[in-house]
Design a protein around this motif. Structure first.
Motif, PDB file in Angstrom:
ATOM      1  N   ALA A  10       0.846  -1.119  -0.459  1.00 49.31           N
ATOM      2  CA  ALA A  10       0.008   0.161  -0.282  1.00 49.31           C
ATOM      3  C   ALA A  10       0.487   1.008   0.382  1.00 49.31           C
ATOM      4  O   ALA A  10       2.166   0.986   0.472  1.00 49.31           O
ATOM      5  CB  ALA A  10      -0.908  -0.193   1.173  1.00 49.31           C
ATOM      6  N   VAL A  11       0.101   1.764   0.287  1.00 47.03           N
ATOM      7  CA  VAL A  11       1.207   4.008   0.227  1.00 47.03           C
ATOM      8  C   VAL A  11       0.832   3.513   1.540  1.00 47.03           C
ATOM      9  O   VAL A  11      -0.669   3.636   2.232  1.00 47.03           O
ATOM     10  CB  VAL A  11       0.636   4.877  -0.663  1.00 47.03           C
ATOM     11  CG1 VAL A  11       0.789   6.138  -0.004  1.00 47.03           C
ATOM     12  CG2 VAL A  11       0.515   4.311  -1.598  1.00 47.03           C
ATOM     13  N   TYR A  12       2.078   4.400   1.979  1.00 46.15           N
ATOM     14  CA  TYR A  12       1.897   4.394   3.401  1.00 46.15           C
ATOM     15  C   TYR A  12       1.718   5.639   4.065  1.00 46.15           C
ATOM     16  O   TYR A  12       2.879   6.338   3.360  1.00 46.15           O
ATOM     17  CB  TYR A  12       3.259   3.960   4.887  1.00 46.15           C
ATOM     18  CG  TYR A  12       2.635   2.282   4.939  1.00 46.15           C
ATOM     19  CD1 TYR A  12       2.996   1.530   3.234  1.00 46.15           C
ATOM     20  CD2 TYR A  12       2.146   1.679   5.839  1.00 46.15           C
ATOM     21  CE1 TYR A  12       2.159  -0.106   3.471  1.00 46.15           C
ATOM     22  CE2 TYR A  12       1.941   0.144   6.078  1.00 46.15           C
ATOM     23  CZ  TYR A  12       2.252  -0.500   5.347  1.00 46.15           C
ATOM     24  OH  TYR A  12       1.143  -1.427   5.033  1.00 46.15           O
ATOM     25  N   TYR A  13       1.310   6.480   4.813  1.00 50.27           N
ATOM     26  CA  TYR A  13       0.611   7.920   4.733  1.00 50.27           C
ATOM     27  C   TYR A  13       1.118   7.951   6.439  1.00 50.27           C
ATOM     28  O   TYR A  13       0.540   7.662   7.652  1.00 50.27           O
ATOM     29  CB  TYR A  13      -0.402   8.696   5.120  1.00 50.27           C
ATOM     30  CG  TYR A  13      -1.021   8.370   3.769  1.00 50.27           C
ATOM     31  CD1 TYR A  13      -1.719   7.364   3.029  1.00 50.27           C
ATOM     32  CD2 TYR A  13      -0.631   9.243   2.755  1.00 50.27           C
ATOM     33  CE1 TYR A  13      -1.738   7.716   1.725  1.00 50.27           C
ATOM     34  CE2 TYR A  13      -0.316   9.465   1.312  1.00 50.27           C
ATOM     35  CZ  TYR A  13      -1.343   8.294   0.597  1.00 50.27           C
ATOM     36  OH  TYR A  13      -1.549   8.138  -0.727  1.00 50.27           O
ATOM     37  N   CYS A  14       1.877   8.671   6.724  1.00 49.07           N
ATOM     38  CA  CYS A  14       1.953   9.898   8.272  1.00 49.07           C
ATOM     39  C   CYS A  14       1.333  10.210   8.738  1.00 49.07           C
ATOM     40  O   CYS A  14       0.809  11.632   7.769  1.00 49.07           O
ATOM     41  CB  CYS A  14       3.598  10.048   8.418  1.00 49.07           C
ATOM     42  SG  CYS A  14       4.163  10.117  10.309  1.00 49.07           S
ATOM     43  N   ASN A  15       0.646  10.387   9.918  1.00 50.99           N
ATOM     44  CA  ASN A  15      -0.080  10.905  10.792  1.00 50.99           C
ATOM     45  C   ASN A  15       0.042  12.256  11.986  1.00 50.99           C
ATOM     46  O   ASN A  15       0.999  10.903  12.639  1.00 50.99           O
ATOM     47  CB  ASN A  15      -1.820  10.943  10.190  1.00 50.99           C
ATOM     48  CG  ASN A  15      -2.481  11.388  10.846  1.00 50.99           C
ATOM     49  OD1 ASN A  15      -2.733  11.017  12.647  1.00 50.99           O
ATOM     50  ND2 ASN A  15      -3.478  11.991  10.545  1.00 50.99           N
TER      51      ASN A  15
END
Length: 115
Positions: A90-95
């Motif tokens: 997947a595309v991993y996003y930081c939050n």
């Protein structure tokens, strides 16, 4: 505040990757930081998060395989991913979440798990 994620790439099933997210400022302002992922055709989902006090939370699908951690001195949050599966791709996003502003999102980093 900007969040810069890195560390994605191509890995074989069973392999490991470590994602890093560096904030442009102090992460003390955030009460929760975490990693989300989005696979093609699917909704973005929480992978793991960590509170300012260090409490962690994981999606059931990654428990026992992924570890989230943070380094306040380096304004960074990490996601150690072990025993990767094709479904982790997947595309991993930081939050980052603060009680005083809308959530911050970094640009994603692509994780591909394939032999």
């Amino acid at each position: 505040v900007q969040l810069q994620a890195s560390g994605g790439g191509l890995v074989q099933p069973g392999g490991s990757l470590r994602l890093s997210c560096v904030a442009s400022g102090s992460i003390f302002r955030f009460n929760v930081m975490g990693w989300y992922r989005q696979a093609p055709g699917k909704q973005r989902e929480l992978v793991a998060d960590i509170t300012s006090g260090g409490s962690t939370n994981y999606a059931d699908s990654v428990k026992g395989r992924f570890t989230i951690s943070k380094d306040n001195a380096k304004n960074s949050v990490y996601l150690q991913m072990n025993s990767l599966k094709p479904e982790d791709a997947a595309v991993y996003y930081c939050n980052a979440q603060s009680p005083y502003s809308l959530p911050y999102w970094g640009k994603g980093t692509q994780v591909t798990v394939s032999s």
